[in-house]
Design a protein around this motif. Sequence first.
Motif, mmCIF file in Angstrom:
data_model
loop_
_atom_site.group_PDB
_atom_site.id
_atom_site.type_symbol
_atom_site.label_atom_id
_atom_site.label_comp_id
_atom_site.label_asym_id
_atom_site.label_seq_id
_atom_site.Cartn_x
_atom_site.Cartn_y
_atom_site.Cartn_z
ATOM 1 N N LEU A 59 3.658 13.795 -6.225
ATOM 2 C CA LEU A 59 3.432 15.241 -6.298
ATOM 3 C C LEU A 59 4.536 15.881 -7.123
ATOM 4 N N ASN A 60 4.129 16.611 -8.163
ATOM 5 C CA ASN A 60 5.085 17.362 -8.969
ATOM 6 C C ASN A 60 5.401 18.642 -8.196
ATOM 7 N N GLU A 61 6.645 18.763 -7.733
ATOM 8 C CA GLU A 61 7.041 19.905 -6.900
ATOM 9 C C GLU A 61 6.858 21.246 -7.620
ATOM 10 N N ALA A 62 7.121 21.274 -8.910
ATOM 11 C CA ALA A 62 7.056 22.524 -9.661
ATOM 12 C C ALA A 62 5.623 22.994 -9.866
ATOM 13 N N THR A 63 4.734 22.088 -10.230
ATOM 14 C CA THR A 63 3.357 22.478 -10.559
ATOM 15 C C THR A 63 2.367 22.181 -9.442
ATOM 16 N N GLN A 64 2.798 21.471 -8.404
ATOM 17 C CA GLN A 64 1.933 21.065 -7.289
ATOM 18 C C GLN A 64 0.762 20.186 -7.743
ATOM 19 N N GLU A 65 0.940 19.523 -8.885
ATOM 20 C CA GLU A 65 -0.086 18.613 -9.389
ATOM 21 C C GLU A 65 0.203 17.197 -8.901
ATOM 22 N N GLU A 66 -0.867 16.479 -8.589
ATOM 23 C CA GLU A 66 -0.736 15.095 -8.156
ATOM 24 C C GLU A 66 -0.936 14.167 -9.350
ATOM 25 N N ALA A 67 -0.074 13.179 -9.443
ATOM 26 C CA ALA A 67 -0.198 12.158 -10.480
ATOM 27 C C ALA A 67 -0.431 10.829 -9.767
ATOM 28 N N VAL A 68 -1.537 10.179 -10.093
ATOM 29 C CA VAL A 68 -1.877 8.899 -9.484
ATOM 30 C C VAL A 68 -1.548 7.795 -10.483
ATOM 31 N N ARG A 69 -0.797 6.790 -10.017
ATOM 32 C CA ARG A 69 -0.503 5.651 -10.875
ATOM 33 C C ARG A 69 -0.675 4.373 -10.070
ATOM 34 N N THR A 70 -0.933 3.303 -10.776
ATOM 35 C CA THR A 70 -1.162 2.010 -10.149
ATOM 36 C C THR A 70 -0.089 1.039 -10.610
ATOM 37 N N ILE A 71 0.538 0.385 -9.641
ATOM 38 C CA ILE A 71 1.545 -0.637 -9.926
ATOM 39 C C ILE A 71 0.869 -1.990 -9.732
ATOM 40 N N LYS A 72 1.024 -2.866 -10.700
ATOM 41 C CA LYS A 72 0.405 -4.186 -10.643
ATOM 42 C C LYS A 72 1.509 -5.238 -10.571
ATOM 43 N N ARG A 73 1.389 -6.130 -9.563
ATOM 44 C CA ARG A 73 2.370 -7.212 -9.416
ATOM 45 C C ARG A 73 1.636 -8.537 -9.238
ATOM 46 N N ALA A 74 2.291 -9.605 -9.645
ATOM 47 C CA ALA A 74 1.718 -10.946 -9.507
ATOM 48 C C ALA A 74 2.603 -11.762 -8.568
ATOM 49 N N HIS A 75 1.965 -12.556 -7.707
ATOM 50 C CA HIS A 75 2.678 -13.428 -6.772
ATOM 51 C C HIS A 75 2.052 -14.812 -6.846
ATOM 52 N N GLU A 76 2.897 -15.830 -6.836
ATOM 53 C CA GLU A 76 2.391 -17.199 -6.845
ATOM 54 C C GLU A 76 1.750 -17.541 -5.502
ATOM 55 N N MET A 77 2.415 -17.139 -4.403
ATOM 56 C CA MET A 77 1.909 -17.409 -3.053
ATOM 57 C C MET A 77 2.327 -16.238 -2.176
ATOM 58 N N LEU A 78 1.446 -15.849 -1.245
ATOM 59 C CA LEU A 78 1.714 -14.678 -0.417
ATOM 60 C C LEU A 78 1.165 -14.891 0.983
ATOM 61 N N PHE A 79 1.959 -14.572 2.002
ATOM 62 C CA PHE A 79 1.492 -14.546 3.384
ATOM 63 C C PHE A 79 1.156 -13.097 3.705
ATOM 64 N N VAL A 80 -0.049 -12.855 4.191
ATOM 65 C CA VAL A 80 -0.499 -11.501 4.512
ATOM 66 C C VAL A 80 -0.668 -11.400 6.024
ATOM 67 N N ARG A 81 0.029 -10.463 6.634
ATOM 68 C CA ARG A 81 -0.088 -10.278 8.075
ATOM 69 C C ARG A 81 -1.401 -9.562 8.380
ATOM 70 N N GLY A 82 -2.123 -10.077 9.359
ATOM 71 C CA GLY A 82 -3.470 -9.619 9.654
ATOM 72 C C GLY A 82 -3.603 -8.174 10.081
ATOM 73 N N ASP A 83 -2.567 -7.599 10.715
ATOM 74 C CA ASP A 83 -2.721 -6.219 11.192
ATOM 75 C C ASP A 83 -2.724 -5.205 10.055
ATOM 76 N N GLY A 84 -2.421 -5.623 8.842
ATOM 77 C CA GLY A 84 -2.487 -4.726 7.687
ATOM 78 C C GLY A 84 -3.798 -4.840 6.914
ATOM 79 N N VAL A 85 -4.650 -5.786 7.310
ATOM 80 C CA VAL A 85 -5.897 -6.029 6.582
ATOM 81 C C VAL A 85 -6.968 -5.041 7.050
#
Length: 93
Positions: A59-85
């Motif tokens: 959120l831009n505090e001055a203009t109250q406009e929202e900016a949406v961006r996407t961060i992309k990351r790569a992982h060789e191996m990942l453990f995902v905890r089930g309560d976040g799924v």
Amino acid sequence: MDEADVVEQPLDLVRLSLDERIYVKMRGDRELRGRLHAFDQHMNLVLGEVEELITVVELNEATQEEAVRTIKRAHEMLFVRGDGVILVSPPMR
């Protein structure tokens, strides 16, 4: 149809996706795509060759406009905890 391919319980669908690329929607505006190596009854997952997408809304505090961006990351191996799924989608057949 082979008896091993029958879906009678919800986790059967996940079992049929072993060693396939799946889509996982997570809490906190995170999405994962990767190869399913293992899972358990709590939906803890082990994924390989993972692409993680994180959506951030700033959120831009001055203009109250929202900016949406996407961060992309790569992982060789990942453990995902089930309560976040939130959702697990098998590969398209």
